[in-house]
Design a protein around this motif. Sequence first.
Motif, PDB file in Angstrom:
ATOM      1  N   MET A   1       1.261  -1.353   0.027  1.00 32.95           N
ATOM      2  CA  MET A   1      -0.131  -0.168   0.052  1.00 32.95           C
ATOM      3  C   MET A   1       0.643   1.140  -0.037  1.00 32.95           C
ATOM      4  SD  MET A   1      -2.876   0.692   2.814  1.00 32.95           S
ATOM      5  CE  MET A   1      -3.741   2.316   2.729  1.00 32.95           C
ATOM      6  N   ARG A   2       0.267   2.215  -0.931  1.00 34.26           N
ATOM      7  CA  ARG A   2       1.298   3.216  -0.935  1.00 34.26           C
ATOM      8  C   ARG A   2       0.408   4.884  -0.457  1.00 34.26           C
ATOM      9  NH1 ARG A   2       6.072   1.676  -3.799  1.00 34.26           N
ATOM     10  NH2 ARG A   2       6.527   4.872  -3.341  1.00 34.26           N
ATOM     11  N   ARG A   3       0.846   5.757   0.586  1.00 34.06           N
ATOM     12  CA  ARG A   3       0.716   7.172   0.705  1.00 34.06           C
ATOM     13  C   ARG A   3       1.432   7.839  -0.446  1.00 34.06           C
ATOM     14  NH1 ARG A   3       2.797   8.927   5.026  1.00 34.06           N
ATOM     15  NH2 ARG A   3       4.346   7.036   5.641  1.00 34.06           N
ATOM     16  N   GLU A   4       0.606   8.849  -0.175  1.00 32.14           N
ATOM     17  CA  GLU A   4       1.170  10.702  -1.179  1.00 32.14           C
ATOM     18  C   GLU A   4       0.887  11.659   0.027  1.00 32.14           C
ATOM     19  OE1 GLU A   4      -1.132  10.603  -4.600  1.00 32.14           O
ATOM     20  OE2 GLU A   4       0.092   9.446  -5.711  1.00 32.14           O
ATOM     21  N   ALA A   5       1.323  12.355   0.610  1.00 29.42           N
ATOM     22  CA  ALA A   5       1.269  13.739   0.481  1.00 29.42           C
ATOM     23  C   ALA A   5       2.271  14.931  -0.095  1.00 29.42           C
ATOM     24  CB  ALA A   5       3.042  13.749   1.363  1.00 29.42           C
ATOM     25  N   ALA A   6       1.310  16.301  -0.070  1.00 28.66           N
ATOM     26  CA  ALA A   6       1.410  17.289  -0.967  1.00 28.66           C
ATOM     27  C   ALA A   6       2.855  18.230  -0.315  1.00 28.66           C
ATOM     28  CB  ALA A   6       0.515  17.437  -1.585  1.00 28.66           C
ATOM     29  N   VAL A   7       3.999  18.181  -1.153  1.00 33.65           N
ATOM     30  CA  VAL A   7       4.561  19.466  -0.685  1.00 33.65           C
ATOM     31  C   VAL A   7       4.136  20.949  -1.235  1.00 33.65           C
ATOM     32  CG1 VAL A   7       6.872  20.348  -0.395  1.00 33.65           C
ATOM     33  CG2 VAL A   7       6.408  17.694  -0.241  1.00 33.65           C
ATOM     34  N   GLU A  15      14.048  21.723   6.088  1.00 33.71           N
ATOM     35  CA  GLU A  15      12.815  21.275   7.122  1.00 33.71           C
ATOM     36  C   GLU A  15      12.944  19.221   6.527  1.00 33.71           C
ATOM     37  OE1 GLU A  15       8.717  23.007   5.256  1.00 33.71           O
ATOM     38  OE2 GLU A  15      10.480  23.770   4.470  1.00 33.71           O
ATOM     39  N   THR A  16      12.223  19.509   7.524  1.00 34.41           N
ATOM     40  CA  THR A  16      12.096  17.617   7.713  1.00 34.41           C
ATOM     41  C   THR A  16      10.649  17.367   7.290  1.00 34.41           C
ATOM     42  OG1 THR A  16      12.223  17.539   9.768  1.00 34.41           O
ATOM     43  CG2 THR A  16      13.646  17.238   9.297  1.00 34.41           C
ATOM     44  N   CYS A  17       9.916  15.986   6.817  1.00 29.56           N
ATOM     45  CA  CYS A  17       8.450  15.349   6.852  1.00 29.56           C
ATOM     46  C   CYS A  17       8.371  15.628   8.724  1.00 29.56           C
ATOM     47  CB  CYS A  17       8.988  13.902   6.733  1.00 29.56           C
ATOM     48  SG  CYS A  17       7.087  13.389   6.889  1.00 29.56           S
ATOM     49  N   PHE A  18       6.816  15.968   8.300  1.00 33.35           N
ATOM     50  CA  PHE A  18       6.302  15.915   9.395  1.00 33.35           C
ATOM     51  C   PHE A  18       6.335  14.997  10.381  1.00 33.35           C
ATOM     52  CE2 PHE A  18       2.900  16.475   6.873  1.00 33.35           C
ATOM     53  CZ  PHE A  18       1.967  15.169   7.752  1.00 33.35           C
ATOM     54  N   ARG A  19       6.017  13.521   9.695  1.00 35.01           N
ATOM     55  CA  ARG A  19       5.860  12.050  10.012  1.00 35.01           C
ATOM     56  C   ARG A  19       6.087  11.344  10.291  1.00 35.01           C
ATOM     57  NH1 ARG A  19       1.019  11.631   5.726  1.00 35.01           N
ATOM     58  NH2 ARG A  19      -0.972  12.828   6.948  1.00 35.01           N
ATOM     59  N   CYS A  20       7.281  11.370   9.491  1.00 31.17           N
ATOM     60  CA  CYS A  20       8.690  10.439   9.826  1.00 31.17           C
ATOM     61  C   CYS A  20       9.678  11.618   9.744  1.00 31.17           C
ATOM     62  CB  CYS A  20       8.820   9.640   8.259  1.00 31.17           C
ATOM     63  SG  CYS A  20       9.925  10.686   6.907  1.00 31.17           S
ATOM     64  N   ALA A  22      12.134  12.745   8.273  1.00 33.61           N
ATOM     65  CA  ALA A  22      12.863  12.271   7.180  1.00 33.61           C
ATOM     66  C   ALA A  22      13.564  13.938   6.085  1.00 33.61           C
ATOM     67  CB  ALA A  22      12.605  11.370   5.985  1.00 33.61           C
ATOM     68  N   ASP A  23      14.491  13.764   5.489  1.00 30.40           N
ATOM     69  CA  ASP A  23      14.695  15.002   5.113  1.00 30.40           C
ATOM     70  C   ASP A  23      14.016  15.898   4.077  1.00 30.40           C
ATOM     71  OD1 ASP A  23      16.916  15.228   7.337  1.00 30.40           O
ATOM     72  OD2 ASP A  23      18.706  15.210   5.767  1.00 30.40           O
ATOM     73  N   LEU A  24      13.735  17.063   3.374  1.00 32.26           N
ATOM     74  CA  LEU A  24      12.936  17.038   2.590  1.00 32.26           C
ATOM     75  C   LEU A  24      13.764  18.062   0.973  1.00 32.26           C
ATOM     76  CD1 LEU A  24       9.933  18.740   3.234  1.00 32.26           C
ATOM     77  CD2 LEU A  24       9.907  16.019   2.956  1.00 32.26           C
ATOM     78  N   HIS A  25      14.827  17.982   2.008  1.00 26.94           N
ATOM     79  CA  HIS A  25      15.992  19.144   0.439  1.00 26.94           C
ATOM     80  C   HIS A  25      16.764  18.194   0.163  1.00 26.94           C
ATOM     81  CE1 HIS A  25      18.408  22.578  -0.938  1.00 26.94           C
ATOM     82  NE2 HIS A  25      17.409  22.633  -1.098  1.00 26.94           N
ATOM     83  N   THR A  26      16.320  16.759  -0.673  1.00 23.56           N
ATOM     84  CA  THR A  26      17.335  16.460  -1.192  1.00 23.56           C
ATOM     85  C   THR A  26      17.061  15.685  -2.489  1.00 23.56           C
ATOM     86  OG1 THR A  26      15.568  14.302  -1.019  1.00 23.56           O
ATOM     87  CG2 THR A  26      17.162  14.614   1.316  1.00 23.56           C
ATOM     88  N   CYS A  27      18.159  14.911  -3.301  1.00 19.49           N
ATOM     89  CA  CYS A  27      18.093  14.756  -4.465  1.00 19.49           C
ATOM     90  C   CYS A  27      16.959  14.180  -4.383  1.00 19.49           C
ATOM     91  CB  CYS A  27      19.445  14.660  -5.015  1.00 19.49           C
ATOM     92  SG  CYS A  27      20.730  15.395  -5.097  1.00 19.49           S
ATOM     93  N   SER A  28      16.532  13.279  -4.022  1.00 19.44           N
ATOM     94  CA  SER A  28      15.362  12.360  -4.490  1.00 19.44           C
ATOM     95  C   SER A  28      13.633  12.933  -4.152  1.00 19.44           C
ATOM     96  CB  SER A  28      15.389  10.762  -3.054  1.00 19.44           C
ATOM     97  OG  SER A  28      15.470  11.098  -1.777  1.00 19.44           O
TER      98      SER A  28
END
Length: 91
Positions: A1-7, A15-20, A22-28
Amino acid sequence: MRREAAVAGAVKLDETCFRCRADLHTCSNCVHFDTARPNECRKPVLVRVQNKSKRNECELYSPNTIQEFSQDRAAASSDPRAAFDALFKRR
Protein backbone atom coordinates in the motif's frame (compact mmCIF):
# COMPACT_ATOMS: atom_id res chain seq x y z
CA MET A 1 0.00 0.00 0.00
CA ARG A 2 1.29 3.44 -0.89
CA ARG A 3 0.29 6.85 0.37
CA GLU A 4 1.06 10.29 -0.97
CA ALA A 5 1.85 13.56 0.75
CA ALA A 6 1.64 16.94 -0.91
CA VAL A 7 4.54 19.35 -0.60
CA ALA A 8 3.45 22.98 -0.84
CA GLY A 9 5.64 26.02 -1.45
CA ALA A 10 9.38 26.39 -1.02
CA VAL A 11 11.31 23.86 1.03
CA LYS A 12 13.86 25.24 3.49
CA LEU A 13 17.27 23.59 3.67
CA ASP A 14 16.71 22.19 7.17
CA GLU A 15 13.04 21.22 6.71
CA THR A 16 11.95 17.68 7.55
CA CYS A 17 8.81 15.60 7.06
CA PHE A 18 6.36 16.22 9.88
CA ARG A 19 5.53 12.48 10.04
CA CYS A 20 8.80 10.59 9.64
CA ARG A 21 11.36 13.38 10.20
CA ALA A 22 13.18 12.60 6.92
CA ASP A 23 15.05 15.44 5.23
CA LEU A 24 13.05 17.12 2.45
CA HIS A 25 15.80 19.13 0.71
CA THR A 26 17.31 16.04 -0.97
CA CYS A 27 18.01 14.94 -4.53
CA SER A 28 15.43 12.17 -4.32
CA ASN A 29 12.74 14.77 -3.52
CA CYS A 30 13.70 17.08 -6.42
CA VAL A 31 11.87 17.36 -9.76
CA HIS A 32 15.23 17.25 -11.52
CA PHE A 33 16.22 13.86 -10.02
CA ASP A 34 16.61 11.27 -12.80
CA THR A 35 18.68 8.12 -12.35
CA ALA A 36 19.17 7.81 -16.12
CA ARG A 37 20.99 11.17 -16.41
CA PRO A 38 24.62 12.09 -15.69
CA ASN A 39 25.07 12.73 -11.95
CA GLU A 40 21.42 11.58 -11.67
CA CYS A 41 20.17 15.10 -12.37
CA ARG A 42 18.43 16.74 -15.34
CA LYS A 43 20.32 19.96 -14.58
CA PRO A 44 24.03 20.46 -15.27
CA VAL A 45 25.55 19.86 -11.83
CA LEU A 46 29.32 19.85 -11.48
CA VAL A 47 29.65 17.66 -8.39
CA ARG A 48 27.74 14.41 -7.96
CA VAL A 49 25.90 14.09 -4.66
CA GLN A 50 26.67 10.62 -3.30
CA ASN A 51 23.68 10.06 -1.00
CA LYS A 52 20.51 11.18 -2.78
CA SER A 53 18.32 10.85 0.33
CA LYS A 54 20.47 13.05 2.59
CA ARG A 55 20.07 16.82 2.90
CA ASN A 56 22.20 18.87 0.52
CA GLU A 57 22.66 22.52 -0.42
CA CYS A 58 21.99 22.29 -4.17
CA GLU A 59 20.87 25.65 -5.53
CA LEU A 60 19.02 23.96 -8.42
CA TYR A 61 16.69 22.10 -6.03
CA SER A 62 12.99 22.31 -6.84
CA PRO A 63 10.62 20.16 -4.75
CA ASN A 64 8.37 17.53 -6.25
CA THR A 65 4.76 18.45 -5.62
CA ILE A 66 3.81 14.85 -4.75
CA GLN A 67 5.92 12.27 -2.92
CA GLU A 68 5.04 8.58 -2.59
CA PHE A 69 5.82 6.64 0.55
CA SER A 70 5.70 2.90 1.05
CA GLN A 71 3.70 1.53 3.98
CA ASP A 72 5.52 -1.81 3.66
CA ARG A 73 8.24 -1.91 6.34
CA ALA A 74 9.85 -4.97 4.67
CA ALA A 75 10.55 -2.85 1.58
CA ALA A 76 12.62 -0.51 3.74
CA SER A 77 14.85 -3.38 4.80
CA SER A 78 18.60 -2.95 4.64
CA ASP A 79 18.78 -6.27 2.78
CA PRO A 80 19.24 -5.42 -0.93
CA ARG A 81 17.70 -8.70 -2.09
CA ALA A 82 14.54 -8.10 -0.02
CA ALA A 83 14.27 -4.57 -1.41
CA PHE A 84 14.60 -5.91 -4.97
CA ASP A 85 11.99 -8.61 -4.37
CA ALA A 86 9.61 -6.01 -2.90
CA LEU A 87 9.66 -4.13 -6.23
CA PHE A 88 7.89 -7.01 -7.96
CA LYS A 89 5.66 -8.15 -5.10
CA ARG A 90 1.96 -8.10 -5.97
CA ARG A 91 -0.18 -6.20 -3.52
